[in-house]
Design a protein around this motif. Sequence first.
Motif, short mmCIF file in Angstrom:
data_model
loop_
_atom_site.label_atom_id
_atom_site.label_comp_id
_atom_site.label_asym_id
_atom_site.label_seq_id
_atom_site.Cartn_x
_atom_site.Cartn_y
_atom_site.Cartn_z
N GLU A 35 62.69 33.35 67.89
CA GLU A 35 62.86 34.52 68.75
C GLU A 35 64.31 34.60 69.21
O GLU A 35 64.96 33.57 69.41
N SER A 37 66.86 35.58 72.26
CA SER A 37 66.72 35.55 73.72
C SER A 37 66.62 36.96 74.32
O SER A 37 67.37 37.86 73.96
N SER A 38 65.70 37.12 75.23
CA SER A 38 65.53 38.41 75.91
C SER A 38 66.52 38.57 77.07
O SER A 38 66.61 39.61 77.69
N ASN A 39 67.27 37.51 77.37
CA ASN A 39 68.25 37.56 78.46
C ASN A 39 69.56 38.23 78.03
O ASN A 39 70.41 38.51 78.87
N LYS A 44 71.32 50.20 73.36
CA LYS A 44 70.23 50.98 72.77
C LYS A 44 70.84 52.24 72.15
O LYS A 44 71.56 52.97 72.82
N LYS A 96 64.72 40.03 63.70
CA LYS A 96 65.47 39.88 64.95
C LYS A 96 65.99 41.24 65.45
O LYS A 96 65.94 41.53 66.64
N LYS A 99 63.36 43.32 67.14
CA LYS A 99 63.01 42.87 68.49
C LYS A 99 64.07 43.23 69.52
O LYS A 99 63.76 43.37 70.70
N THR A 100 65.32 43.36 69.09
CA THR A 100 66.39 43.71 70.05
C THR A 100 66.33 45.17 70.46
O THR A 100 66.84 45.54 71.52
N LYS A 101 65.76 46.02 69.61
CA LYS A 101 65.66 47.47 69.84
C LYS A 101 67.03 48.14 69.99
O LYS A 101 67.17 49.14 70.69
N LYS A 186 71.47 35.19 64.44
CA LYS A 186 71.70 35.55 65.85
C LYS A 186 73.15 35.95 66.06
O LYS A 186 73.45 36.96 66.71
N ASN A 193 75.98 44.13 67.77
CA ASN A 193 75.84 44.69 69.11
C ASN A 193 77.20 45.00 69.74
O ASN A 193 77.36 46.00 70.44
#
Length: 197
Positions: A35, A37-39, A44, A96, A99-101, A186, A193
């Motif tokens: 996964e 990290s959601s942090n 977007k 991945k 999941k980041t959207k 990652k 990003n």
Amino acid sequence: MKKYLYILILSFIFYGCSINNQIDKTQMFILKNDEISSNIFFKKTNKILKIKNAYLPLYLNSKSIIYTKNNISNTYAYHFWADLPSNFYKSFLLSKLEKTKIFKTVISSQSSLNADYVLESRIDSFEQIIDLKQNYTQITVSVNLIDVKKNEIIAHQFFNCKENINQNNISNIYQSFEKNLNSLTKDIILWINSNID
């Protein structure tokens, strides 16, 4: 005559037992995607990203687990990847990124949809390196992020990821590849990003 018949029967029995005792030592390994990290703050967008199939040298277009010892390449006899390294790489990125959207959708090169961005990759290395002082896995990838509408490269980056192997057994080698590929993908996503509007 009876003596020869007994010898023949015993030969068949021993031959049959030796066939049944042969063990298939072949092992196929699947690299598992961690996964992200959601942090982490991800931008977007309402854009579509297409991930093209990675280019790679012919020797990497194989399920063999490759190692280089004293600058000589070889493969493990009984251990193989369950899929091509390039397919693991693409699968990790797709999963991945989903999941980041960051993007409205992420599609593979087989999709007929038009995309706003394209990610091109060239895998230069996906192997274990063994020398007198070190034992590690190395994955090197050259990546281009392309704006399709402007037909120009937004950013280019060369990634060189290494992960040490503590003991030279297949379990540690596999874990090193898995950790390395997760770290690499990652890093690529964080790079994407930081380079999109």
